[in-house]
Design an enzyme around this catalytic site. Sequence first.
Site, PDB file in Angstrom:
ATOM      1  N   ASP A   1      27.490  37.061  42.801  1.00  0.00           N
ATOM      2  CA  ASP A   1      27.050  36.767  44.159  1.00  0.00           C
ATOM      3  C   ASP A   1      27.329  37.929  45.115  1.00  0.00           C
ATOM      4  O   ASP A   1      28.373  38.585  45.036  1.00  0.00           O
ATOM      5  CB  ASP A   1      27.771  35.492  44.633  1.00  0.00           C
ATOM      6  CG  ASP A   1      27.133  34.887  45.870  1.00  0.00           C
ATOM      7  OD1 ASP A   1      25.991  35.258  46.184  1.00  0.00           O
ATOM      8  OD2 ASP A   1      27.791  34.039  46.502  1.00  0.00           O
ATOM      9  N   HIS A   2      26.400  38.140  46.018  1.00  0.00           N
ATOM     10  CA  HIS A   2      26.539  39.115  47.111  1.00  0.00           C
ATOM     11  C   HIS A   2      26.975  40.493  46.618  1.00  0.00           C
ATOM     12  O   HIS A   2      27.961  41.058  47.096  1.00  0.00           O
ATOM     13  CB  HIS A   2      27.503  38.584  48.178  1.00  0.00           C
ATOM     14  CG  HIS A   2      26.888  37.547  49.061  1.00  0.00           C
ATOM     15  ND1 HIS A   2      25.994  37.846  50.058  1.00  0.00           N
ATOM     16  CD2 HIS A   2      27.019  36.205  49.079  1.00  0.00           C
ATOM     17  CE1 HIS A   2      25.594  36.732  50.662  1.00  0.00           C
ATOM     18  NE2 HIS A   2      26.196  35.722  50.071  1.00  0.00           N
TER      19      HIS A   2
ATOM     20  N   LYS B   1      30.193  28.294  57.466  1.00  0.00           N
ATOM     21  CA  LYS B   1      30.959  27.881  56.304  1.00  0.00           C
ATOM     22  C   LYS B   1      31.560  26.487  56.473  1.00  0.00           C
ATOM     23  O   LYS B   1      32.206  26.186  57.480  1.00  0.00           O
ATOM     24  CB  LYS B   1      32.098  28.873  56.037  1.00  0.00           C
ATOM     25  CG  LYS B   1      31.641  30.290  55.762  1.00  0.00           C
ATOM     26  CD  LYS B   1      30.836  30.386  54.483  1.00  0.00           C
ATOM     27  CE  LYS B   1      30.418  31.818  54.199  1.00  0.00           C
ATOM     28  NZ  LYS B   1      29.600  31.934  52.982  1.00  0.00           N
TER      29      LYS B   1
ATOM     30  N   GLU C   1      18.206  37.543  42.969  1.00  0.00           N
ATOM     31  CA  GLU C   1      17.929  36.968  44.280  1.00  0.00           C
ATOM     32  C   GLU C   1      18.202  38.035  45.328  1.00  0.00           C
ATOM     33  O   GLU C   1      19.153  38.813  45.190  1.00  0.00           O
ATOM     34  CB  GLU C   1      18.825  35.753  44.528  1.00  0.00           C
ATOM     35  CG  GLU C   1      18.715  35.182  45.936  1.00  0.00           C
ATOM     36  CD  GLU C   1      19.468  33.868  46.091  1.00  0.00           C
ATOM     37  OE1 GLU C   1      19.077  32.902  45.410  1.00  0.00           O
ATOM     38  OE2 GLU C   1      20.446  33.820  46.856  1.00  0.00           O
TER      39      GLU C   1
END
Length: 480
Positions: A150-151, A305, A263
């Site tokens: 991720d990221h 968040k 992604e």
Amino acid sequence: MFEQQPFTQVAESVTRHGDTTYALVNCDQPGDCQLLVRGVIDDFEGEALADGSLLGPRSAHNAAVLRQRLPWLQPAVLGLQTSAGFGDRLGIATPGHVLATRGTGVAPIYAQQSVRENTRTGRTPQQVVDDAMWGAFHAGWKEPWGADADHLKTLEDIPPFVAAGYTFYTIDPGEYVDDAADTDDAETLRRKVEQLPWSDLQATLEETSERYQRAFTLDDRTLTFTQEDLYKALGKYGGAVAHTARMARRLQELQGQRPFEMEMSVDETGTTTALLEHFYIASELKRLGVPFVSLAPRFVGRFEKGVGYIGDLDELTQNINGHASIMRYFDNSYKLSLHTGSDKFEVYPIAMQATGGLVHLKTAGTSYLEALRLIASIDRPLFREIWDFTREHYENDRRTYHVSAILSETLPAEHLTDEQLPELLNQFGPRQILHVTFGSVLDTYGADLQRILRAHLPEYYTYIQRHFDKHLAPFKQQTR
């Protein structure tokens, strides 16, 4: 099989494949479960028992061997299925995620951590995959599941995730997004556009202008690029597209023939992604051959968040419908991705209706919050200590997050009754404070949390399942 003492087996894990049976045992004892192998025990590490079986640790080596023996324990690509990512900052939540996923038809990503999260938890990409794999094995999950790096922001971020066998790579080119392009004057914008890395974009400004300065007919609207619109899209996202293409080329080099998915995420930026900008991004990624399966734009309103959506739901509905229409223009060849998606219960039905199920939900941290909810109920002195600790660290730890909790609006533990402690997990401010301070908490209290949670794993799994049942219900009802 495996009835004899002293082994206490996890019934869901017992798996016979070929001439060999595998199971997790002794999970009610302190520490990790152990792997019991009966049949072909070659290559596993552990103690050979008198009856010819082997008792081994839940080690990285044994995880690698088990993945080779049981192919469904290897992360897989999930394609255009409705999908959900489950972050697990403690490394023990996957069986609860499986309980919530089973029967929904939602394709799960059980291993999902960012470089930022790994840094704060002290875990490696390999440990994250192994923990998720052991959890899937523990729960008897035999369907495809993914692993999301991720990221990822830099070329240097990629290799450890490739080596660990990840199948889904979220590219975050946020540092190359120029939010100021939204308000730049014409001359500043022209200068920025001319200075874009056109070699990486494999085009010229003239070719790009010819390609986009026209009207595009979608199913329910028409998008028209004026020169100003195009220059804003280029100025804002041109560098991000170029960096994503560089990241894709590096991934293709490292992955070789192994399948993977990508992604592109621009959700953690300062300005909303306009529909024209989404169109430009998707069109350019396709032109450049970037194999993206999902795109995470910055939607209207605020996705913060650990809390619900902040903004006007009617406006969000119109916005998501617009983004979905662009997705359909490109033949439904990718999904819309909802980042910071945990606890946005009002958003899920909107996204599902707009996309027809072409959606990826990404959650992170909410399983950790459920762990704290359990701690607040079974070890109140420890939770009081953690709550005060998080209040001390919030202002520093919030710096890399988009959150708006105000510390002065919360109370220290000494002013709260025991009954009020679990309720902190239901309140906007305390929930965000507890969410973003996880790294500091795990540095200081990680061993205590692991000890208590491992002694109450069935309860923890129940908390997780209940929480994610609510997340996945809208996706289950309309899964494609």
